[in-house]
Motif scaffolding. Sequence first.
Motif, PDB file in Angstrom:
ATOM      1  N   LEU A  24       0.227  14.202  28.292  1.00 20.16           N
ATOM      2  CA  LEU A  24       0.851  13.324  29.270  1.00 20.16           C
ATOM      3  C   LEU A  24       0.015  13.289  30.539  1.00 20.16           C
ATOM      4  O   LEU A  24      -0.750  14.205  30.826  1.00 20.16           O
ATOM      5  N   GLY A  25       0.147  12.238  31.285  1.00 22.20           N
ATOM      6  CA  GLY A  25      -0.572  12.119  32.556  1.00 22.20           C
ATOM      7  C   GLY A  25      -1.968  11.565  32.410  1.00 22.20           C
ATOM      8  O   GLY A  25      -2.667  11.371  33.390  1.00 22.20           O
ATOM      9  N   ARG A  26      -2.404  11.283  31.169  1.00 19.30           N
ATOM     10  CA  ARG A  26      -3.724  10.695  31.003  1.00 19.30           C
ATOM     11  C   ARG A  26      -3.621   9.180  31.155  1.00 19.30           C
ATOM     12  O   ARG A  26      -2.544   8.611  31.128  1.00 19.30           O
ATOM     13  N   ASN A  27      -4.723   8.535  31.272  1.00 19.03           N
ATOM     14  CA  ASN A  27      -4.765   7.088  31.412  1.00 19.03           C
ATOM     15  C   ASN A  27      -4.167   6.446  30.171  1.00 19.03           C
ATOM     16  O   ASN A  27      -4.698   6.598  29.069  1.00 19.03           O
ATOM     17  N   PRO A  28      -3.037   5.707  30.297  1.00 20.71           N
ATOM     18  CA  PRO A  28      -2.403   5.127  29.129  1.00 20.71           C
ATOM     19  C   PRO A  28      -3.253   4.055  28.450  1.00 20.71           C
ATOM     20  O   PRO A  28      -2.982   3.664  27.341  1.00 20.71           O
ATOM     21  N   LEU A  29      -4.275   3.559  29.141  1.00 19.30           N
ATOM     22  CA  LEU A  29      -5.140   2.554  28.543  1.00 19.30           C
ATOM     23  C   LEU A  29      -6.352   3.184  27.866  1.00 19.30           C
ATOM     24  O   LEU A  29      -7.205   2.488  27.338  1.00 19.30           O
ATOM     25  N   GLY A  30      -6.438   4.510  27.936  1.00 25.93           N
ATOM     26  CA  GLY A  30      -7.583   5.194  27.343  1.00 25.93           C
ATOM     27  C   GLY A  30      -7.666   4.955  25.851  1.00 25.93           C
ATOM     28  O   GLY A  30      -6.660   4.850  25.154  1.00 25.93           O
ATOM     29  N   ARG A  31      -8.878   4.867  25.377  1.00 26.15           N
ATOM     30  CA  ARG A  31      -9.114   4.666  23.955  1.00 26.15           C
ATOM     31  C   ARG A  31      -9.864   5.861  23.407  1.00 26.15           C
ATOM     32  O   ARG A  31     -10.659   6.469  24.110  1.00 26.15           O
ATOM     33  N   GLU A  32      -9.628   6.165  22.141  1.00 25.36           N
ATOM     34  CA  GLU A  32     -10.262   7.332  21.538  1.00 25.36           C
ATOM     35  C   GLU A  32     -10.552   7.084  20.063  1.00 25.36           C
ATOM     36  O   GLU A  32      -9.916   6.253  19.423  1.00 25.36           O
ATOM     37  N   ARG A  33     -11.529   7.829  19.557  1.00 23.28           N
ATOM     38  CA  ARG A  33     -11.825   7.792  18.123  1.00 23.28           C
ATOM     39  C   ARG A  33     -10.821   8.685  17.407  1.00 23.28           C
ATOM     40  O   ARG A  33     -10.594   9.816  17.809  1.00 23.28           O
ATOM     41  N   ARG A  34     -10.236   8.147  16.328  1.00 22.13           N
ATOM     42  CA  ARG A  34      -9.271   8.924  15.560  1.00 22.13           C
ATOM     43  C   ARG A  34      -9.477   8.639  14.083  1.00 22.13           C
ATOM     44  O   ARG A  34      -9.880   7.539  13.700  1.00 22.13           O
ATOM     45  N   ASN A  35      -9.190   9.647  13.274  1.00 20.38           N
ATOM     46  CA  ASN A  35      -9.196   9.467  11.825  1.00 20.38           C
ATOM     47  C   ASN A  35      -7.793   9.014  11.419  1.00 20.38           C
ATOM     48  O   ASN A  35      -6.826   9.760  11.586  1.00 20.38           O
ATOM     49  N   VAL A  36      -7.696   7.793  10.913  1.00 23.52           N
ATOM     50  CA  VAL A  36      -6.400   7.171  10.676  1.00 23.52           C
ATOM     51  C   VAL A  36      -6.324   6.610   9.269  1.00 23.52           C
ATOM     52  O   VAL A  36      -7.315   6.107   8.729  1.00 23.52           O
ATOM     53  N   SER A  37      -5.148   6.693   8.672  1.00 25.04           N
ATOM     54  CA  SER A  37      -4.866   5.993   7.415  1.00 25.04           C
ATOM     55  C   SER A  37      -4.051   4.752   7.768  1.00 25.04           C
ATOM     56  O   SER A  37      -2.981   4.852   8.376  1.00 25.04           O
ATOM     57  N   VAL A  38      -4.601   3.595   7.410  1.00 21.13           N
ATOM     58  CA  VAL A  38      -3.986   2.312   7.743  1.00 21.13           C
ATOM     59  C   VAL A  38      -3.326   1.747   6.496  1.00 21.13           C
ATOM     60  O   VAL A  38      -3.926   1.742   5.414  1.00 21.13           O
ATOM     61  N   VAL A  39      -2.099   1.265   6.650  1.00 17.96           N
ATOM     62  CA  VAL A  39      -1.335   0.702   5.536  1.00 17.96           C
ATOM     63  C   VAL A  39      -1.016  -0.755   5.833  1.00 17.96           C
ATOM     64  O   VAL A  39      -0.462  -1.069   6.891  1.00 17.96           O
ATOM     65  N   PHE A  40      -1.370  -1.634   4.906  1.00 12.45           N
ATOM     66  CA  PHE A  40      -0.945  -3.033   4.955  1.00 12.45           C
ATOM     67  C   PHE A  40       0.031  -3.253   3.798  1.00 12.45           C
ATOM     68  O   PHE A  40      -0.281  -2.913   2.657  1.00 12.45           O
ATOM     69  N   ILE A  41       1.204  -3.806   4.088  1.00  8.67           N
ATOM     70  CA  ILE A  41       2.193  -4.141   3.063  1.00  8.67           C
ATOM     71  C   ILE A  41       2.661  -5.570   3.304  1.00  8.67           C
ATOM     72  O   ILE A  41       2.945  -5.940   4.444  1.00  8.67           O
ATOM     73  N   ASP A  42       2.728  -6.351   2.242  1.00 10.61           N
ATOM     74  CA  ASP A  42       3.346  -7.667   2.389  1.00 10.61           C
ATOM     75  C   ASP A  42       4.107  -8.024   1.125  1.00 10.61           C
ATOM     76  O   ASP A  42       4.047  -7.325   0.112  1.00 10.61           O
ATOM     77  N   LEU A  43       4.885  -9.098   1.221  1.00 15.85           N
ATOM     78  CA  LEU A  43       5.660  -9.577   0.085  1.00 15.85           C
ATOM     79  C   LEU A  43       4.770 -10.473  -0.768  1.00 15.85           C
ATOM     80  O   LEU A  43       4.190 -11.430  -0.256  1.00 15.85           O
ATOM     81  N   ALA A  44       4.659 -10.171  -2.032  1.00 15.25           N
ATOM     82  CA  ALA A  44       3.785 -10.930  -2.931  1.00 15.25           C
ATOM     83  C   ALA A  44       4.504 -12.175  -3.432  1.00 15.25           C
ATOM     84  O   ALA A  44       5.639 -12.096  -3.902  1.00 15.25           O
ATOM     85  N   GLY A  45       3.851 -13.322  -3.312  1.00 12.64           N
ATOM     86  CA  GLY A  45       4.427 -14.561  -3.809  1.00 12.64           C
ATOM     87  C   GLY A  45       5.671 -15.006  -3.078  1.00 12.64           C
ATOM     88  O   GLY A  45       6.482 -15.766  -3.607  1.00 12.64           O
ATOM     89  N   PHE A  46       5.835 -14.554  -1.848  1.00 15.95           N
ATOM     90  CA  PHE A  46       7.046 -14.834  -1.083  1.00 15.95           C
ATOM     91  C   PHE A  46       7.231 -16.332  -0.861  1.00 15.95           C
ATOM     92  O   PHE A  46       8.325 -16.870  -1.002  1.00 15.95           O
ATOM     93  N   SER A  47       6.157 -17.031  -0.520  1.00 16.67           N
ATOM     94  CA  SER A  47       6.254 -18.457  -0.209  1.00 16.67           C
ATOM     95  C   SER A  47       6.726 -19.275  -1.404  1.00 16.67           C
ATOM     96  O   SER A  47       7.618 -20.116  -1.289  1.00 16.67           O
ATOM     97  N   SER A  48       6.135 -19.018  -2.581  1.00 17.88           N
ATOM     98  CA  SER A  48       6.526 -19.801  -3.754  1.00 17.88           C
ATOM     99  C   SER A  48       7.924 -19.433  -4.227  1.00 17.88           C
ATOM    100  O   SER A  48       8.675 -20.281  -4.705  1.00 17.88           O
ATOM    101  N   LEU A  49       8.287 -18.159  -4.070  1.00 18.75           N
ATOM    102  CA  LEU A  49       9.602 -17.693  -4.497  1.00 18.75           C
ATOM    103  C   LEU A  49      10.711 -18.381  -3.709  1.00 18.75           C
ATOM    104  O   LEU A  49      11.778 -18.683  -4.227  1.00 18.75           O
ATOM    105  N   THR A  50      10.450 -18.640  -2.445  1.00 16.22           N
ATOM    106  CA  THR A  50      11.483 -19.150  -1.538  1.00 16.22           C
ATOM    107  C   THR A  50      11.157 -20.565  -1.053  1.00 16.22           C
ATOM    108  O   THR A  50      11.531 -20.939   0.053  1.00 16.22           O
ATOM    109  N   ARG A  51      10.472 -21.356  -1.877  1.00 18.76           N
ATOM    110  CA  ARG A  51      10.000 -22.691  -1.474  1.00 18.76           C
ATOM    111  C   ARG A  51      11.139 -23.602  -1.039  1.00 18.76           C
ATOM    112  O   ARG A  51      10.979 -24.427  -0.147  1.00 18.76           O
ATOM    113  N   SER A  52      12.295 -23.481  -1.653  1.00 21.97           N
ATOM    114  CA  SER A  52      13.403 -24.383  -1.336  1.00 21.97           C
ATOM    115  C   SER A  52      14.309 -23.852  -0.225  1.00 21.97           C
ATOM    116  O   SER A  52      15.321 -24.459   0.098  1.00 21.97           O
ATOM    117  N   TRP A  53      13.936 -22.724   0.370  1.00 25.13           N
ATOM    118  CA  TRP A  53      14.775 -22.136   1.415  1.00 25.13           C
ATOM    119  C   TRP A  53      14.488 -22.768   2.769  1.00 25.13           C
ATOM    120  O   TRP A  53      13.406 -23.295   3.012  1.00 25.13           O
TER     121      TRP A  53
END
Length: 200
Positions: A24-53
């Motif tokens: 705490l008390g450090r610059n909140p805009l500070g940036r740092e190098r970190r080892n991160v696991s990034v997850v992307f999740i989306d709905l597959a075929g959502f547009s065609s499934l719900t075309r009439s909605w």
Amino acid sequence: MKCPGCAASNPAGMRFCGRCGAALGRNPLGRERRNVSVVFIDLAGFSSLTRSWTPEQLRDLADEVLTVVAGIVEDYDGHVDAFQGDGLIALFGAPHSHSDDPHRAVLAATAGLRAIESMGRSKGLALQGRAGVNTGIVIAGSIGSGRVREYTVMGSPVNLAARLEGAANPGEVWVGPETYEATRHRMQFESVAGVALEGF
């Protein structure tokens, strides 16, 4: 005092956040190098499934599904970085970290896809998701201008996670090489045929 990492409120005089352990008390805009696991999740075929909605029906369904998936990410102590249309981006390793972040990321992605299918069945819809998980060094911190700033991560590992999610088949979690190496002794994986991912 507000934590620059997780935004939790802390009593005055504390040097580290009681929720995520960030200094705490450090610059909140500070940036740092970190080892991160990034997850992307989306709905597959959502547009065609719900075309009439109607747009309102689409929004309500996406809101409901992504709220559940975000809750699963938080159950594994991940951080929801952003919502994008019918998907989300989650981080494991920023703004706070654990020694097993890649493992948590894959578990959360898998549980998220199962939850999407379960919600679809309960509504009589063939809902499925797909996910990409990648691990690597990124720049983490606040980005933006003026008073509009948000915590996020940037770097090639983020882009590869997005490409993996885009290439995955419905119901599958695809992981990058670093994620695989970090989790292969704790999880079972299936190899896929060689694929061309834009930029990689």
